[in-house]
Design an enzyme around this catalytic site. Structure first.
Site, PDB file in Angstrom:
ATOM      1  N   ASP A   1      -6.285  -3.480   3.011  1.00 41.21           N
ATOM      2  CA  ASP A   1      -6.956  -2.930   1.831  1.00 41.21           C
ATOM      3  C   ASP A   1      -8.348  -3.552   1.656  1.00 41.21           C
ATOM      4  O   ASP A   1      -8.585  -4.682   2.075  1.00 41.21           O
ATOM      5  CB  ASP A   1      -6.086  -3.205   0.595  1.00 41.21           C
ATOM      6  CG  ASP A   1      -6.444  -2.298  -0.578  1.00 41.21           C
ATOM      7  OD1 ASP A   1      -7.205  -1.327  -0.381  1.00 41.21           O
ATOM      8  OD2 ASP A   1      -5.955  -2.553  -1.685  1.00 41.21           O
TER       9      ASP A   1
ATOM     10  N   ARG B   1     -14.454  -1.284  -0.908  1.00 42.01           N
ATOM     11  CA  ARG B   1     -15.257  -2.320  -1.583  1.00 42.01           C
ATOM     12  C   ARG B   1     -16.183  -3.044  -0.615  1.00 42.01           C
ATOM     13  O   ARG B   1     -17.287  -3.421  -0.957  1.00 42.01           O
ATOM     14  CB  ARG B   1     -14.321  -3.319  -2.304  1.00 42.01           C
ATOM     15  CG  ARG B   1     -13.836  -2.790  -3.648  1.00 42.01           C
ATOM     16  CD  ARG B   1     -12.645  -3.547  -4.148  1.00 42.01           C
ATOM     17  NE  ARG B   1     -11.432  -3.109  -3.460  1.00 42.01           N
ATOM     18  CZ  ARG B   1     -10.264  -3.713  -3.526  1.00 42.01           C
ATOM     19  NH1 ARG B   1     -10.145  -4.815  -4.251  1.00 42.01           N
ATOM     20  NH2 ARG B   1      -9.218  -3.230  -2.902  1.00 42.01           N
TER      21      ARG B   1
ATOM     22  N   HIS C   1     -14.131   1.987   6.465  1.00 40.88           N
ATOM     23  CA  HIS C   1     -12.951   2.361   7.269  1.00 40.88           C
ATOM     24  C   HIS C   1     -13.248   2.169   8.758  1.00 40.88           C
ATOM     25  O   HIS C   1     -12.391   1.744   9.524  1.00 40.88           O
ATOM     26  CB  HIS C   1     -12.551   3.813   6.992  1.00 40.88           C
ATOM     27  CG  HIS C   1     -12.142   4.047   5.565  1.00 40.88           C
ATOM     28  ND1 HIS C   1     -11.329   3.185   4.872  1.00 40.88           N
ATOM     29  CD2 HIS C   1     -12.447   5.049   4.694  1.00 40.88           C
ATOM     30  CE1 HIS C   1     -11.142   3.646   3.647  1.00 40.88           C
ATOM     31  NE2 HIS C   1     -11.819   4.768   3.512  1.00 40.88           N
TER      32      HIS C   1
ATOM     33  N   LEU D   1       4.620  -6.074  22.375  1.00 42.45           N
ATOM     34  CA  LEU D   1       4.442  -5.843  20.933  1.00 42.45           C
ATOM     35  C   LEU D   1       4.675  -4.374  20.558  1.00 42.45           C
ATOM     36  O   LEU D   1       4.181  -3.475  21.234  1.00 42.45           O
ATOM     37  CB  LEU D   1       2.999  -6.226  20.551  1.00 42.45           C
ATOM     38  CG  LEU D   1       2.574  -5.913  19.113  1.00 42.45           C
ATOM     39  CD1 LEU D   1       3.182  -6.924  18.144  1.00 42.45           C
ATOM     40  CD2 LEU D   1       1.042  -5.927  18.980  1.00 42.45           C
TER      41      LEU D   1
HETATM   42  C1  IPE Z   1      -2.603   1.039   0.017  1.00 44.79           C
HETATM   43  O1  IPE Z   1      -3.897   0.872  -0.422  1.00 44.79           O
HETATM   44  C2  IPE Z   1      -2.553   2.038   1.128  1.00 44.79           C
HETATM   45  C3  IPE Z   1      -3.115   1.607   2.398  1.00 44.79           C
HETATM   46  C4  IPE Z   1      -3.634   0.433   2.665  1.00 44.79           C
HETATM   47  C5  IPE Z   1      -3.054   2.588   3.446  1.00 44.79           C
HETATM   48  P1  IPE Z   1      -4.511   1.695  -1.631  1.00 44.79           P
HETATM   49  O2  IPE Z   1      -5.914   1.262  -1.759  1.00 44.79           O
HETATM   50  O3  IPE Z   1      -4.272   3.146  -1.431  1.00 44.79           O
HETATM   51  O4  IPE Z   1      -3.623   1.204  -2.860  1.00 44.79           O
HETATM   52  P2  IPE Z   1      -3.906   1.234  -4.425  1.00 44.79           P
HETATM   53  O5  IPE Z   1      -4.301   2.637  -4.776  1.00 44.79           O
HETATM   54  O6  IPE Z   1      -5.017   0.266  -4.695  1.00 44.79           O
HETATM   55  O7  IPE Z   1      -2.630   0.791  -5.048  1.00 44.79           O
HETATM   56  C1  IPE Z   2      -7.900   0.535   2.600  1.00 41.55           C
HETATM   57  O1  IPE Z   2      -9.107   0.400   1.981  1.00 41.55           O
HETATM   58  C2  IPE Z   2      -7.827   1.746   3.484  1.00 41.55           C
HETATM   59  C3  IPE Z   2      -6.913   2.767   2.999  1.00 41.55           C
HETATM   60  C4  IPE Z   2      -6.281   2.772   1.862  1.00 41.55           C
HETATM   61  C5  IPE Z   2      -6.684   3.891   3.864  1.00 41.55           C
HETATM   62  P1  IPE Z   2      -9.484   1.207   0.671  1.00 41.55           P
HETATM   63  O2  IPE Z   2     -10.132   2.465   1.059  1.00 41.55           O
HETATM   64  O3  IPE Z   2      -8.313   1.337  -0.233  1.00 41.55           O
HETATM   65  O4  IPE Z   2     -10.560   0.230   0.034  1.00 41.55           O
HETATM   66  P2  IPE Z   2     -10.733  -0.135  -1.481  1.00 41.55           P
HETATM   67  O5  IPE Z   2      -9.404  -0.611  -1.990  1.00 41.55           O
HETATM   68  O6  IPE Z   2     -11.191   1.106  -2.182  1.00 41.55           O
HETATM   69  O7  IPE Z   2     -11.765  -1.222  -1.485  1.00 41.55           O
HETATM   70 MG    MG Z   3      -7.562   0.217  -1.712  1.00 39.93          MG
END
Ligand code: IPE
Ligand code: IPE
Ligand code: MG
Length: 258
Positions: free
Chosen positions: A38, A42, A55, A149
């Protein structure tokens, strides 16, 4: 000792990292590590870049952590790549996220094959675009006999839906006499989940400072150790992964006992 450790081809760890890898391998290594990757958005925002740039950067980290997980001798690395809730994002971002498996495997699959990695997927295939599914299925097929793995992608995965579907499947099998109520143990129920062939995660890592599960492996994480960090996924490095595993090795798992 150093020479006995089989490393991913051309893998060059700094000497201090190598020492920590050796140290870790001398103790109980978690067999299955699951990561909620995650913070990509940001990371990009901090640099005034579009979210998709985060990403893309995150995908590079997936390569790095996969190599290290293999070097550490993990059995399974599960990566939460796209949740059933992530469809709520703008179409352009969803499209980008669902192109990443193709891009990742397009360049990385030969290495995965060579390094004996087995690619698997956990999630709903139905709504995925054809190109995404084709890339994943090719990787799964090309690596199905590998014994190193297991790299398990949670893609279009949601735990509550998984559990409800498992219940429906169990009910159906009960009606058809395939199992009976008394035969439904926890282990049997686990075998109806998308993770049927995998052991439960020993360690869950979540990056970016969020302290929640976001519908990830709710059943399977019942007794896992959790490790949270404020580091955003694109900034997550080998030292952070090592740190999480060292923390795991200092935990005492009791499973309700003493
Ligand atoms: C969880 O992250 C899903 C993945 C990392 C694929 P999100 O960014 O979607 O989760 P929330 O919305 O902050 O809970
Ligand atoms: C995780 O990063 C990737 C996925 C959920 C696919 P985010 O896209 O959720 O990044 P933030 O949480 O908005 O920073
Ligand atoms: Mg996120």
């Amino acid at each position: 000792m150093l020479n006995k450790i089989k490393l991913w081809k051309n893998q060059q760890h700094s000497s201090s990292l190598r020492d920590r890898i050796i140290q870790i391998k001398g103790q109980q290594v978690p067999s299955h590590v699951a990561i909620i990757m995650d913070g990509n958005g940001r990371w990009a925002k901090k640099r005034a870049l579009p979210r998709v740039a985060g990403h893309h950067e995150g995908m590079k980290v997936v390569r790095k952590i996969t190599r290290l997980a293999s070097d550490l001798g993990l059995h399974t690395l599960t990566l939460y790549a796209f949740s059933t809730e992530n469809w709520k994002r703008p179409k352009m971002e969803v499209d980008y996220l669902l192109k990443l498996p193709e891009e990742f495997l397009g360049t990385f699959l030969p290495e995965l094959i060579q390094e004996n990695v087995k690619v698997t997927m956990m999630g709903y295939k139905e709504n995925l675009p054809d190109h995404t599914l084709r890339a994943i299925e090719k990787a799964m097929d090309d690596t199905k006999d590998n014994t190193g793995l297991t790299l398990n992608f949670a893609l279009n995965y949601g735990s509550r839906a998984e559990i409800v579907d498992a219940v429906k499947h169990v009910l159906n099998d009960c009606q058809n006499g395939i199992i009976d109520e008394n035969g439904l143990t926890e282990d049997v129920f686990s075998s109806y989940l998308m993770s049927a062939t995998l052991a439960d995660p020993d360690l869950l890592i979540r990056t970016s400072g969020e302290i929640r599960l976001s519908n990830f492996m709710l059943w399977q994480l019942a007794y896992s150790e959790f490790w949270f960090t404020d580091v955003l996924w694109p900034d997550f490095g080998e030292q952070h992964f090592i740190e999480a595993i060292e923390a795991y090795q200092n935990r005492q798992r009791r499973f309700g006992g003493v």
